[in-house]
Design an enzyme around this catalytic site. Structure first.
Site, PDB file in Angstrom:
ATOM      1  N   HIS A 158       6.481  -8.668  -0.717  1.00 54.02           N
ATOM      2  CA  HIS A 158       5.120  -8.605  -1.265  1.00 54.02           C
ATOM      3  C   HIS A 158       4.667  -9.957  -1.799  1.00 54.02           C
ATOM      4  CE1 HIS A 158       7.229  -4.690  -1.842  1.00 54.02           C
ATOM      5  NE2 HIS A 158       6.160  -4.243  -1.215  1.00 54.02           N
TER       6      HIS A 158
HETATM    7  S1  FES Z   1       7.714  -9.036  -3.992  1.00 55.31           S
HETATM    8 FE1  FES Z   1       7.986  -6.911  -3.836  1.00 55.31          FE
HETATM    9  S2  FES Z   1      10.117  -6.667  -3.628  1.00 55.31           S
HETATM   10 FE2  FES Z   1       9.838  -8.809  -3.837  1.00 55.31          FE
END
Ligand code: FES
Length: 193
Positions: A158
Site C-alpha cells: 500500500h
Molecule cells: S503498506 Fe500496507 S502492508 Fe505495508
C-alpha cells in the site's frame, strides 16, 4: 394456573440451560484463548527462562546468531527469526550522519537513530522485515530492490516508505519497523532474541 406455572418453569429452566450452555461455551473459548496466549507468552519468555527449564533446541529457536562480517556499508541482508523476516543493515557513514540529523518533527513515530541502534554501533540497524501497516514484507534489503523515497525500505502493498533507520516517513503504516532485542557477541556476530 398449574399449567401456566409449569410452562413458566419449563421456560425458565430452558433459559437457564441455554445460559449455562452459553457460559460453558464462553468458558471454553476463554480457556482456549488463554491457553493459546499462554503458548505465545511461553515462547517469548523462553529466552529469559531458558536456563531454568527449556531444552537447548527450543532456546536455539528463540534466538539466532548472525555473521554480519560480509555486509558491506550500504548493504543489507534478510534473515529469519521466530518465523519472521529480519533485516540487518549496515548504514554508510553518510547514512548514519543523515539519519542522526533527521528532524523528528516530520516523523509519525519519532525516534532517533541512537534509540533504534546500540551505542557505538549506530551503523547496524536490525529490524523486523514486517510492515507495520498490514504485515507485508517491505523491499529494500536485497540488492536491486526499490528502497522508497527515503532510501530505506518500501512496502509495495500500500505504499509505505521507511527511511534508512526503518522509520515510517510516508504511507499508511502507523509505526516504525520494529527493532527486536539484539546484542553483539563480537564485532562480527550478533545475537537476535
Ligand atoms: S503498506 Fe500496507 S502492508 Fe505495508
Amino acid at each position: 394456573m398449574a399449567t401456566v406455572d409449569t410452562a413458566k418453569d419449563a421456560a425458565v429452566l430452558a433459559a437457564h440451560a441455554v445460559e449455562e450452555e452459553g457460559v460453558r461455551r464462553r468458558d471454553f473459548i476463554h480457556v482456549a484463548t488463554i491457553s493459546f496466549a499462554g503458548v505465545g507468552a511461553a515462547a517469548v519468555a523462553l529466552p529469559l527462562l531458558g536456563s531454568l527449564s527449556a531444552s537447548a533446541d527450543v532456546v536455539a529457536l528463540s534466538s539466532i546468531e548472525v555473521d554480519i562480517s560480509k555486509i558491506e556499508p550500504g548493504q543489507a541482508i534478510k534473515t529469519s527469526w521466530r518465523k519472521q523476516p529480519v533485516f540487518i543493515r549496515n548504514l554508510t557513514p553518510q547514512e548514519v550522519k543523515e539519519a542522526s540529523a533527521a528532524s523528528l518533527d516530520a516523523m509519525r513515530d519519532p525516534q532517533t537513530l541512537a534509540e533504534r541502534t546500540l551505542p557505538g554501533k549506530e551503523n547496524w540497524l536490525v529490524t523486523l522485515g514486517v510492515c507495520t501497516h498490514l504485515g507485508c514484507v517491505p523491499l529494500g534489503a536485497a540488492a536491486g530492490e526499490v528502497k522508497g523515497e527515503f532510501g530505506g525500505y518500501f512496502c509495495p502493498c500500500h505504499g509505505s516508505h521507511y527511511d534508512t533507520a526503518g522509520r515510517i516517513m510516508k504511507g499508511p503504516a502507523p509505526t516504525n519497523l520494529a527493532v527486536p532485542e539484539f546484542s553483539f557477541l563480537s564485532d562480527t556476530i550478533i545475537k537476535i532474541g
